[in-house]
Design an enzyme around this catalytic site. Sequence first.
Site, mmCIF file in Angstrom:
data_model
loop_
_atom_site.group_PDB
_atom_site.id
_atom_site.type_symbol
_atom_site.label_atom_id
_atom_site.label_comp_id
_atom_site.label_asym_id
_atom_site.label_seq_id
_atom_site.Cartn_x
_atom_site.Cartn_y
_atom_site.Cartn_z
ATOM 1 N N HIS A 179 0.836 -1.195 0.000
ATOM 2 C CA HIS A 179 0.000 0.000 0.000
ATOM 3 C C HIS A 179 0.875 1.250 0.000
ATOM 4 C CE1 HIS A 179 0.460 -0.544 4.500
ATOM 5 N NE2 HIS A 179 0.765 0.745 4.383
HETATM 6 P P1 TYD Z 1 -2.467 -4.241 7.527
HETATM 7 O O1 TYD Z 1 -2.888 -2.883 7.033
HETATM 8 O O2 TYD Z 1 -2.901 -5.431 6.732
HETATM 9 O O3 TYD Z 1 -0.898 -4.278 7.685
HETATM 10 P P2 TYD Z 1 0.206 -4.128 6.529
HETATM 11 O O4 TYD Z 1 -0.485 -3.450 5.369
HETATM 12 O O5 TYD Z 1 1.259 -3.265 7.106
HETATM 13 O O6 TYD Z 1 0.694 -5.473 6.175
HETATM 14 O O7 TYD Z 1 -2.974 -4.370 9.006
HETATM 15 C C1 TYD Z 1 -3.290 -5.609 9.621
HETATM 16 C C2 TYD Z 1 -4.497 -5.432 10.534
HETATM 17 O O8 TYD Z 1 -4.198 -4.569 11.615
HETATM 18 C C3 TYD Z 1 -5.700 -4.855 9.819
HETATM 19 O O9 TYD Z 1 -6.845 -5.551 10.286
HETATM 20 C C4 TYD Z 1 -5.747 -3.426 10.285
HETATM 21 C C5 TYD Z 1 -5.116 -3.478 11.652
HETATM 22 N N1 TYD Z 1 -4.372 -2.265 12.007
HETATM 23 C C6 TYD Z 1 -4.847 -1.451 13.020
HETATM 24 O O10 TYD Z 1 -5.909 -1.698 13.612
HETATM 25 N N2 TYD Z 1 -4.114 -0.367 13.369
HETATM 26 C C7 TYD Z 1 -2.946 -0.064 12.755
HETATM 27 O O11 TYD Z 1 -2.291 0.948 13.126
HETATM 28 C C8 TYD Z 1 -2.476 -0.906 11.680
HETATM 29 C C9 TYD Z 1 -1.207 -0.599 10.947
HETATM 30 C C10 TYD Z 1 -3.224 -2.007 11.360
#
Ligand code: TYD
Length: 141
Positions: free
Chosen positions: A49
Amino acid sequence: MQIVKYQFQQHGDHRGQLVSLEEFNDIPFEIKRVYYMYDTKDGVVRGHHAHKTLEQILVCIHGSCKILLDNGKEKKIVFLEKPYEGLYVPNTMWREMYDFSADAVLMCLASEVYHEEDYIRDYEEFLKFVQEDRSMHREGQ
Ligand code: TYD
Protein backbone atom coordinates in the site's frame (compact mmCIF):
# COMPACT_ATOMS: atom_id res chain seq x y z
CA MET A 1 14.81 8.28 -5.78
CA GLN A 2 16.66 9.28 -2.66
CA ILE A 3 16.64 6.85 0.26
CA VAL A 4 16.61 8.67 3.59
CA LYS A 5 18.01 6.66 6.48
CA TYR A 6 18.38 8.09 9.97
CA GLN A 7 21.22 6.92 12.19
CA PHE A 8 19.90 7.34 15.72
CA GLN A 9 22.18 8.19 18.56
CA GLN A 10 23.15 5.16 20.61
CA HIS A 11 23.61 5.71 24.30
CA GLY A 12 25.97 2.86 24.99
CA ASP A 13 27.94 2.00 28.09
CA HIS A 14 29.23 -1.16 29.72
CA ARG A 15 25.63 -2.28 30.35
CA GLY A 16 24.62 -2.20 26.69
CA GLN A 17 22.82 0.11 24.24
CA LEU A 18 19.83 2.39 24.44
CA VAL A 19 18.16 4.43 21.70
CA SER A 20 15.68 7.21 22.44
CA LEU A 21 13.44 8.73 19.77
CA GLU A 22 11.83 12.14 20.27
CA GLU A 23 9.42 13.74 17.85
CA PHE A 24 10.89 16.71 15.95
CA ASN A 25 14.35 15.89 17.33
CA ASP A 26 15.19 12.40 16.11
CA ILE A 27 11.96 11.95 14.11
CA PRO A 28 10.99 14.72 11.66
CA PHE A 29 7.26 14.69 12.50
CA GLU A 30 4.84 14.42 15.39
CA ILE A 31 4.55 10.74 16.34
CA LYS A 32 0.85 9.95 16.53
CA ARG A 33 1.08 6.16 16.41
CA VAL A 34 3.56 3.37 16.98
CA TYR A 35 2.98 -0.19 15.81
CA TYR A 36 5.19 -3.19 15.22
CA MET A 37 5.13 -6.48 13.38
CA TYR A 38 6.67 -9.66 14.74
CA ASP A 39 6.33 -13.41 14.35
CA THR A 40 5.99 -12.80 10.61
CA LYS A 41 5.67 -16.12 8.84
CA ASP A 42 8.12 -17.37 6.25
CA GLY A 43 7.56 -16.05 2.73
CA VAL A 44 5.06 -13.38 3.82
CA VAL A 45 5.02 -10.00 2.05
CA ARG A 46 3.31 -7.22 4.01
CA GLY A 47 2.44 -3.66 3.14
CA HIS A 48 1.26 -3.52 -0.48
CA HIS A 49 0.00 0.00 0.00
CA ALA A 50 0.85 3.69 -0.07
CA HIS A 51 -0.48 6.56 2.01
CA LYS A 52 -1.98 9.78 0.70
CA THR A 53 -0.60 11.94 3.51
CA LEU A 54 0.95 9.80 6.28
CA GLU A 55 4.73 9.64 6.63
CA GLN A 56 6.58 7.12 8.74
CA ILE A 57 9.89 5.80 9.94
CA LEU A 58 10.57 2.07 9.96
CA VAL A 59 13.04 0.58 12.42
CA CYS A 60 13.88 -3.11 12.45
CA ILE A 61 14.59 -3.23 16.18
CA HIS A 62 15.39 -6.96 16.11
CA GLY A 63 16.31 -9.34 13.31
CA SER A 64 16.18 -8.18 9.71
CA CYS A 65 13.85 -7.58 6.77
CA LYS A 66 13.75 -5.92 3.38
CA ILE A 67 11.65 -2.96 2.32
CA LEU A 68 10.74 -2.28 -1.28
CA LEU A 69 10.03 1.39 -1.94
CA ASP A 70 8.33 2.44 -5.18
CA ASN A 71 7.47 6.05 -6.04
CA GLY A 72 5.67 5.08 -9.24
CA LYS A 73 8.72 5.76 -11.37
CA GLU A 74 11.54 4.00 -9.60
CA LYS A 75 11.90 1.11 -7.15
CA LYS A 76 14.53 0.59 -4.50
CA ILE A 77 15.15 -2.17 -1.97
CA VAL A 78 16.45 -1.34 1.49
CA PHE A 79 17.80 -3.91 3.94
CA LEU A 80 17.04 -3.12 7.57
CA GLU A 81 18.87 -4.91 10.36
CA LYS A 82 20.09 -2.30 12.81
CA PRO A 83 18.04 -1.19 15.83
CA TYR A 84 19.60 2.28 15.57
CA GLU A 85 18.71 2.87 11.92
CA GLY A 86 15.41 4.32 10.68
CA LEU A 87 14.12 4.32 7.12
CA TYR A 88 12.00 7.35 6.25
CA VAL A 89 8.99 6.50 4.11
CA PRO A 90 7.25 9.63 2.80
CA ASN A 91 3.65 9.83 1.67
CA THR A 92 2.73 8.62 -1.83
CA MET A 93 5.32 5.85 -1.65
CA TRP A 94 4.30 2.23 -2.33
CA ARG A 95 5.96 -0.14 0.13
CA GLU A 96 6.30 -3.87 0.55
CA MET A 97 8.05 -5.56 3.48
CA TYR A 98 9.43 -9.06 3.04
CA ASP A 99 12.24 -11.52 3.81
CA PHE A 100 11.59 -11.14 7.53
CA SER A 101 13.96 -13.19 9.66
CA ALA A 102 12.06 -15.39 12.13
CA ASP A 103 13.09 -13.08 14.99
CA ALA A 104 12.34 -9.79 13.16
CA VAL A 105 10.49 -7.01 14.94
CA LEU A 106 9.68 -4.16 12.57
CA MET A 107 8.56 -1.01 14.36
CA CYS A 108 6.78 1.81 12.62
CA LEU A 109 6.52 5.39 13.89
CA ALA A 110 3.71 7.11 12.05
CA SER A 111 2.66 10.73 11.68
CA GLU A 112 -1.06 9.88 11.82
CA VAL A 113 -3.43 7.63 13.67
CA TYR A 114 -4.96 4.73 11.74
CA HIS A 115 -7.26 6.04 9.00
CA GLU A 116 -8.25 3.52 6.36
CA GLU A 117 -9.19 6.48 4.07
CA ASP A 118 -5.51 7.49 3.90
CA TYR A 119 -4.52 4.12 2.36
CA ILE A 120 -4.12 3.40 -1.34
CA ARG A 121 -4.20 -0.38 -1.53
CA ASP A 122 -4.58 -0.79 -5.29
CA TYR A 123 -1.35 -0.44 -7.31
CA GLU A 124 -3.07 0.96 -10.44
CA GLU A 125 -4.86 3.52 -8.28
CA PHE A 126 -1.49 4.41 -6.71
CA LEU A 127 0.07 5.03 -10.15
CA LYS A 128 -2.86 7.28 -11.09
CA PHE A 129 -2.59 9.13 -7.76
CA VAL A 130 1.13 9.91 -8.18
CA GLN A 131 0.65 11.01 -11.80
CA GLU A 132 -2.11 13.42 -10.74
CA ASP A 133 0.03 14.57 -7.80
CA ARG A 134 2.99 15.29 -10.12
CA SER A 135 0.90 17.17 -12.69
CA MET A 136 -0.65 19.24 -9.87
CA HIS A 137 2.86 20.18 -8.70
CA ARG A 138 3.87 21.12 -12.27
CA GLU A 139 0.81 23.37 -12.60
CA GLY A 140 1.64 24.99 -9.28
CA GLN A 141 5.15 25.95 -10.44
P1 TYD B 1 -2.47 -4.24 7.53
O1 TYD B 1 -2.89 -2.88 7.03
O2 TYD B 1 -2.90 -5.43 6.73
O3 TYD B 1 -0.90 -4.28 7.68
P2 TYD B 1 0.21 -4.13 6.53
O4 TYD B 1 -0.48 -3.45 5.37
O5 TYD B 1 1.26 -3.27 7.11
O6 TYD B 1 0.69 -5.47 6.17
O7 TYD B 1 -2.97 -4.37 9.01
C1 TYD B 1 -3.29 -5.61 9.62
C2 TYD B 1 -4.50 -5.43 10.53
O8 TYD B 1 -4.20 -4.57 11.62
C3 TYD B 1 -5.70 -4.86 9.82
O9 TYD B 1 -6.85 -5.55 10.29
C4 TYD B 1 -5.75 -3.43 10.28
C5 TYD B 1 -5.12 -3.48 11.65
N1 TYD B 1 -4.37 -2.27 12.01
C6 TYD B 1 -4.85 -1.45 13.02
O10 TYD B 1 -5.91 -1.70 13.61
N2 TYD B 1 -4.11 -0.37 13.37
C7 TYD B 1 -2.95 -0.06 12.76
O11 TYD B 1 -2.29 0.95 13.13
C8 TYD B 1 -2.48 -0.91 11.68
C9 TYD B 1 -1.21 -0.60 10.95
C10 TYD B 1 -3.22 -2.01 11.36
